[in-house]
Each structure stands twice: as C-alpha cells, then as structure tokens.
Write an enzyme that holds these catalytic residues in place. Sequence first.
Site, PDB file in Angstrom:
ATOM      1  N   ASP A  56      35.152  -6.802 -11.035  1.00  0.00           N
ATOM      2  CA  ASP A  56      33.982  -6.140 -11.032  1.00  0.00           C
ATOM      3  C   ASP A  56      33.102  -4.456 -10.747  1.00  0.00           C
ATOM      4  O   ASP A  56      32.194  -4.801 -10.291  1.00  0.00           O
ATOM      5  CB  ASP A  56      33.020  -7.186  -9.869  1.00  0.00           C
ATOM      6  CG  ASP A  56      32.999  -7.178  -8.671  1.00  0.00           C
ATOM      7  OD1 ASP A  56      33.642  -6.084  -8.152  1.00  0.00           O
ATOM      8  OD2 ASP A  56      32.237  -7.076  -7.875  1.00  0.00           O
ATOM      9  N   GLU A  57      34.403  -4.172 -10.751  1.00  0.00           N
ATOM     10  CA  GLU A  57      34.020  -2.700 -10.236  1.00  0.00           C
ATOM     11  C   GLU A  57      35.448  -1.599 -11.167  1.00  0.00           C
ATOM     12  O   GLU A  57      35.571  -1.278 -11.265  1.00  0.00           O
ATOM     13  CB  GLU A  57      33.911  -2.331  -8.628  1.00  0.00           C
ATOM     14  CG  GLU A  57      32.987  -1.220  -8.802  1.00  0.00           C
ATOM     15  CD  GLU A  57      32.905  -0.352  -6.863  1.00  0.00           C
ATOM     16  OE1 GLU A  57      32.849   0.086  -6.247  1.00  0.00           O
ATOM     17  OE2 GLU A  57      33.740  -1.916  -6.071  1.00  0.00           O
TER      18      GLU A  57
END
Length: 221
Positions: A56-57
Amino acid sequence: ARAFGVHSAMSMAKAVRLCPALAIVRPDFARYKAASNAVFAIFRQVTPLVEPLSLDEAYLDVTENAWGEPLATRVAKRLKEQIKDTTQLTASAGVAPNKFLAKIASGWKKPDGLTVISPERVEPFLQQLDVDALWGVGPVTAGKLRARGIQRLVDVRVADPAVLREAVGSLADWLQQLANGVDDRPVTPNRETKSSGSENTYREDLTDLAAIREEVAEMAM
C-alpha cells in the site's frame, strides 16, 4: 483507535493495551492484494516511474505524467480522487523534492492527508522534526542519539562526527545528508514489492480477542 495512540505497524499487544475496546478484524490478504493491484494500476497509468515499497505504499516520480499536469500537488489530488472512486479507499500523499521528504510528508496527515513540502518550505519543515524522523533511526538508535544530546534532526547537522559514528556507525554520513534535506536517490521502477507478512512475539498466532487480551495481561505483569 488513533485517539488512544494506536497506529500502523504497532504490535497487537501494545494496541490492545492502549485501547482495550479495540475492534480486531481478521486479515484478508487476498482482498488487500486485489486493492493493491487496483491502486498500482492507477499509479502506472499516470507515470511509469513507480517504485513499490509495500502493498500500500510507493514512490512516484511525476515530473512527467500522462495527465500533463505541471504541478505534482495537482497530480496527487487527482490520484487520491481516482483511488477513492475506484476502490472506495482513502489514500495519503506526500509531495516533496525527494524521497526522504516525501516519505515523511505522506505520513503527516493520515489517513486521508495531502502534505506538500515545496522547495522553499524544506528548511522550516526540517526544523520542526525530531531525530527519529531520520531514515534508519528507530527507537533504540534514537535513544543512543538523545543520550549524546542529539535531540532534533537539525542537531545531527552540527554533531561531532566521532560522536555520531559512535551512536550510528556507518550511517553517520547518510544521516547528516538527510538532516540537510539531501536525498539524491531516483525513483526506481520495477523494484520487487515487499511481500505481505506478519511478525509477532507470541508463542502462537493469536486472532481471538480474548486470547490476545489474556496475552497482554501476562506481558504487563
């Protein structure tokens, strides 16, 4: 939960100690992966320069982008909107001249924030940071630095090199660069995404709330 001090990457044991009424939901990594794929597909439609850090990054270099937007702030706003429309998820973004500053900025106003550090704001921004904002400085290293009077990020700039090396070893030069806001690493696409996983200090994985609270009580004795 955030009002109680619970945050990302915290151990479940500590989270439950801070917030005894915490609602705990079983993980669903298949859904996480599907959402991740959708978000990264949006990133790559805008720029090929996407460097994944986790599910998620990611870092994005949007100097040139498919939208032809001249301002990175506008790109970030549009990405946040598109992620919300596509996945119903919020996303935080940090816009800055380099990776180090963008990473800090992205966590500044979670869970749905947008923090922009323009070139003229770099120095004022750095002035307000504690030493643990530096890359590679966790709680133990931060403690070593503070024990030597190095409390704030800007203190690293003027620290005696010998004292700094005593505390952080070979990281000394790198940390001084970051303390001055210097980070020349490019965004490197196609880097392998770190796999999802879990780490705990329990005798066994605990997913039952009552069992977790019992374990917490034992650890707090």
